[in-house]
Write a protein that holds these residues in place. Sequence first.
Motif, PDB file in Angstrom:
ATOM      1  N   LEU A 322     -24.334   2.784 -29.232  1.00 43.77           N
ATOM      2  CA  LEU A 322     -22.955   2.456 -29.591  1.00 43.77           C
ATOM      3  C   LEU A 322     -22.077   3.708 -29.603  1.00 43.77           C
ATOM      4  CD1 LEU A 322     -23.633  -0.108 -32.478  1.00 43.77           C
ATOM      5  CD2 LEU A 322     -22.887  -0.614 -30.143  1.00 43.77           C
ATOM      6  N   VAL A 323     -22.613   4.800 -30.160  1.00 39.98           N
ATOM      7  CA  VAL A 323     -21.853   6.058 -30.205  1.00 39.98           C
ATOM      8  C   VAL A 323     -21.597   6.576 -28.794  1.00 39.98           C
ATOM      9  CG1 VAL A 323     -21.968   8.491 -30.893  1.00 39.98           C
ATOM     10  CG2 VAL A 323     -22.647   6.717 -32.505  1.00 39.98           C
ATOM     11  N   GLY A 324     -22.639   6.513 -27.949  1.00 36.73           N
ATOM     12  CA  GLY A 324     -22.510   7.011 -26.590  1.00 36.73           C
ATOM     13  C   GLY A 324     -21.511   6.239 -25.755  1.00 36.73           C
ATOM     14  N   LEU A 361     -31.277  11.467 -23.909  1.00 40.26           N
ATOM     15  CA  LEU A 361     -31.332  10.435 -22.872  1.00 40.26           C
ATOM     16  C   LEU A 361     -30.486   9.233 -23.265  1.00 40.26           C
ATOM     17  CD1 LEU A 361     -32.372   9.231 -20.277  1.00 40.26           C
ATOM     18  CD2 LEU A 361     -34.474   8.554 -21.458  1.00 40.26           C
ATOM     19  N   ASN A 362     -30.554   8.818 -24.519  1.00 40.52           N
ATOM     20  CA  ASN A 362     -29.790   7.657 -24.975  1.00 40.52           C
ATOM     21  C   ASN A 362     -28.289   7.912 -24.866  1.00 40.52           C
ATOM     22  OD1 ASN A 362     -28.489   5.662 -26.647  1.00 40.52           O
ATOM     23  ND2 ASN A 362     -30.494   5.185 -27.487  1.00 40.52           N
ATOM     24  N   LEU A 363     -27.846   9.075 -25.326  1.00 40.35           N
ATOM     25  CA  LEU A 363     -26.410   9.352 -25.352  1.00 40.35           C
ATOM     26  C   LEU A 363     -25.807   9.450 -23.958  1.00 40.35           C
ATOM     27  CD1 LEU A 363     -26.131  11.911 -28.289  1.00 40.35           C
ATOM     28  CD2 LEU A 363     -25.275   9.570 -28.230  1.00 40.35           C
ATOM     29  N   VAL A 364     -26.597   9.926 -22.987  1.00 38.20           N
ATOM     30  CA  VAL A 364     -26.044  10.055 -21.646  1.00 38.20           C
ATOM     31  C   VAL A 364     -25.841   8.688 -20.990  1.00 38.20           C
ATOM     32  CG1 VAL A 364     -28.059  10.198 -20.104  1.00 38.20           C
ATOM     33  CG2 VAL A 364     -26.111  11.705 -19.740  1.00 38.20           C
ATOM     34  N   LEU A 365     -26.475   7.644 -21.530  1.00 35.32           N
ATOM     35  CA  LEU A 365     -26.214   6.280 -21.039  1.00 35.32           C
ATOM     36  C   LEU A 365     -24.732   5.934 -21.160  1.00 35.32           C
ATOM     37  CD1 LEU A 365     -29.125   3.998 -22.327  1.00 35.32           C
ATOM     38  CD2 LEU A 365     -28.476   4.418 -19.971  1.00 35.32           C
ATOM     39  N   GLY A 366     -24.079   6.520 -22.176  1.00 38.60           N
ATOM     40  CA  GLY A 366     -22.654   6.258 -22.360  1.00 38.60           C
ATOM     41  C   GLY A 366     -21.805   6.690 -21.180  1.00 38.60           C
ATOM     42  N   LEU A 367     -22.347   7.600 -20.344  1.00 43.35           N
ATOM     43  CA  LEU A 367     -21.626   7.998 -19.131  1.00 43.35           C
ATOM     44  C   LEU A 367     -21.438   6.834 -18.172  1.00 43.35           C
ATOM     45  CD1 LEU A 367     -23.300  11.413 -18.199  1.00 43.35           C
ATOM     46  CD2 LEU A 367     -20.924  11.067 -18.868  1.00 43.35           C
ATOM     47  N   LEU A 368     -22.326   5.842 -18.276  1.00 46.52           N
ATOM     48  CA  LEU A 368     -22.321   4.753 -17.297  1.00 46.52           C
ATOM     49  C   LEU A 368     -21.944   3.411 -17.906  1.00 46.52           C
ATOM     50  CD1 LEU A 368     -25.595   5.680 -15.361  1.00 46.52           C
ATOM     51  CD2 LEU A 368     -23.256   6.385 -14.880  1.00 46.52           C
ATOM     52  N   THR A 369     -21.517   3.424 -19.170  1.00 40.73           N
ATOM     53  CA  THR A 369     -21.176   2.150 -19.817  1.00 40.73           C
ATOM     54  C   THR A 369     -19.734   2.191 -20.328  1.00 40.73           C
ATOM     55  OG1 THR A 369     -22.171   3.016 -21.858  1.00 40.73           O
ATOM     56  CG2 THR A 369     -23.523   1.558 -20.523  1.00 40.73           C
ATOM     57  N   PRO A 370     -18.976   1.095 -20.134  1.00 40.48           N
ATOM     58  CA  PRO A 370     -17.624   1.020 -20.692  1.00 40.48           C
ATOM     59  C   PRO A 370     -17.689   1.075 -22.215  1.00 40.48           C
ATOM     60  CG  PRO A 370     -18.035  -0.708 -19.062  1.00 40.48           C
ATOM     61  CD  PRO A 370     -19.363  -0.084 -19.374  1.00 40.48           C
TER      62      PRO A 370
END
Length: 419
Positions: A322-324, A361-370
Amino acid sequence: MTPLIFAFKLLIAVPVALVLALTAIWYIWESGNTVLYDSFAQKMFAGLENYGLLAIPLFMLTGEMMNEGGMTGRLINAARVFVGGFRGGLAYINLLANMFMAAIIGSATAQIAVMARAMTPEMEKEGYDKGFAAATTAAGGLLAPVIPPSMMFVIYGVLAQVPIGEMFLAGILPGLLLASSFAAVIALIGFIQGFPKGDWFTRKEAISALLACLPAALIPIAIIGGILFGIATPTESAAIASLIAFLVGWLIYGELKPRSLLEMFRRTAVNASMIVFMIAAANVFGWVIIYEALPQKLAALITTVTSDPFMFLLIVNVILLLVGMLIDGIAAVILITPILLPIAMNDYSISPYQFGVVMCLNLVLGLLTPPVGVGLYIASSMSGASPGRILRSLWPFLLAVAAILVLLSRFPAISTALI
């Protein structure tokens, strides 16, 4: 009141570094201990008194020189030697080239920008859907925070006060596992959609491609080998890598001109200064967190929910996801590490290396999610495919990352075996 001020500034899109610094200033004023303003600047500067932070601009400079020196195309060509003849060969080439790039650039956004520009048109020419081509490139960018050198690992290592070289070692097996899962996704999609079959290089072409790539391969060897064998620290390895990148690009490939150095230094200084300022502000913000006893309060809350380290990490994964989605990955590492790491170590006996790998790894997912999705929009801009079209092809890769995160949370040895 301080948490409300902090949340409000984030919501109105104040830069994270300013949010951290201004929150600390507000807390000092609100607490009445205004004498602490006298040491505010010293506390910020103290956050930068870490030799490991020098690795950040040096790795950035290495990436700049590599892009300018023509090494990207040669790495892609070398990847073609190993996987180019498989069905869906260009997709595998994209993935393998991303692994090479991850071992050099260390930044997911930079990697996505470079590879989307290089690979998407090539895949489209051979009949691949543009959305899938861009999605494969964007997913490959997720390798950057776990395959060393990783910018996020450098920052996490400084904040967590663990050796950066050991953090790099902790990312090797998770990075290979993640790349393998992406290869499985490509194989499955290729089987369903009937990807075109690639062509293998002739022996002469393969030897030529590998020889052309050898000088560029010295860069990841210098970085990983120097750290693995204890020859150099991560910072020294970064300096050596930037020197190799310059000499290879200038003297061997002839594409890097000395006159372009000043502009590369300027870009590196601008990009690195933003990260360094965030770390300085985070040092003062950490003081606020300690005085507010936020980790202790949060630990008391979470330990009432579960005493199992695996369940704790699953809860943390949901929070980080959620933070990412809302905050840049590097900024989120700076914000979250001082809060959650003490809980993970003190209350659940979780290794800081395992926690760091899972978090980055989890936080970098935010790069690809709205709604933020910076990497998604970079891939869209560079490839010409709409973000929605990329997302439709991206979800199998995101599911693979989720599965790897569960494995990393359940089995700490994946992160700690090489340390």
